[in-house]
Write a protein that holds these residues in place. Structure first.
Motif, PDB file in Angstrom:
ATOM      1  N   ASN A   1       0.860  -1.171   0.000  1.00  0.00           N
ATOM      2  CA  ASN A   1       0.000   0.000   0.000  1.00  0.00           C
ATOM      3  C   ASN A   1       0.906   1.233   0.000  1.00  0.00           C
ATOM      4  OD1 ASN A   1      -1.801   2.053   0.422  1.00  0.00           O
ATOM      5  ND2 ASN A   1      -2.752   1.138   2.239  1.00  0.00           N
TER       6      ASN A   1
ATOM      7  N   ASP B   1      -0.079   4.342  -0.361  1.00  0.00           N
ATOM      8  CA  ASP B   1      -0.751   5.502   0.227  1.00  0.00           C
ATOM      9  C   ASP B   1      -0.279   5.678   1.671  1.00  0.00           C
ATOM     10  OD1 ASP B   1      -2.212   5.708  -2.125  1.00  0.00           O
ATOM     11  OD2 ASP B   1      -3.864   4.479  -1.342  1.00  0.00           O
TER      12      ASP B   1
ATOM     13  N   GLU C   1      -2.684  -0.164   9.765  1.00  0.00           N
ATOM     14  CA  GLU C   1      -1.929  -0.699   8.630  1.00  0.00           C
ATOM     15  C   GLU C   1      -0.420  -0.656   8.863  1.00  0.00           C
ATOM     16  OE1 GLU C   1      -4.838   0.259   4.836  1.00  0.00           O
ATOM     17  OE2 GLU C   1      -3.547   1.868   5.594  1.00  0.00           O
TER      18      GLU C   1
END
Length: 163
Positions: A139, A141, A147
């Motif tokens: 990921n 982002d 996360e």
């Protein structure tokens, strides 16, 4: 008294001759604690020797304790990795009981690397410590706090067993 000293010397000699990595076919199981920023968990590792200094394995980890108000679902807490190690204990030749193994890993969350060390007290039991970090996250982002679990620097410590 002499028999007692002889038995003690034999026991010490058997402890000193423990082998950490024996090459092709060698199998190690590690069970320990995982420490990350705001997270503590468990880690289980299995390594299988492919050659004199090469092993592959799998790692499973689960975040148990979340600190500082962090909340995370099951999929953020768990991670599974495939890994490759270069076992350098016999190359650096510090002791037959000591192994150093740098390596890389590919997980459900990222691509990373680790540096681990094992010390065996007997042929079947020892202690390990391992430090890992992320090189590339899946990921790209900005990650939420949940996360970031398993996507940051981590340290593991625990017991290692020869199988």
């Amino acid at each position: 008294m002499k028999k007692g000293l002889l038995i003690l010397a034999c026991l010490i000699t058997s402890l000193v001759t423990a082998q950490t990595f024996e090459g092709k076919g060698d199998q190690k199981l590690q069970i320990g604690a995982n420490f990350q920023d705001n997270v503590n968990g468990i880690v289980i590792t299995y390594d299988y020797g492919l050659g004199e200094n090469i092993s592959v394995g799998i790692v499973g980890g689960y975040a148990l304790n979340l600190n500082n108000g962090l909340e995370a679902d099951f999929e953020d807490r768990i991670d599974l990795k495939a890994r490759f190690n270069a076992n350098l204990g016999n190359v650096i030749n510090i002791s037959d009981n000591f192994d150093v193994y740098p390596g890389i890993s590919l997980s459900l969350k990222n691509f990373g690397g680790h540096l681990g060390m094992r010390y065996f007290f007997s042929d079947g039991f020892g202690l390990f410590t391992e430090f890992g970090t992320t090189f590339a996250k899946y990921n790209s982002d900005a990650l939420t706090p949940a996360e970031k679990i398993n996507n940051q620097f981590n340290a593991n410590i625990g017991a290692v067993f020869n199988l």
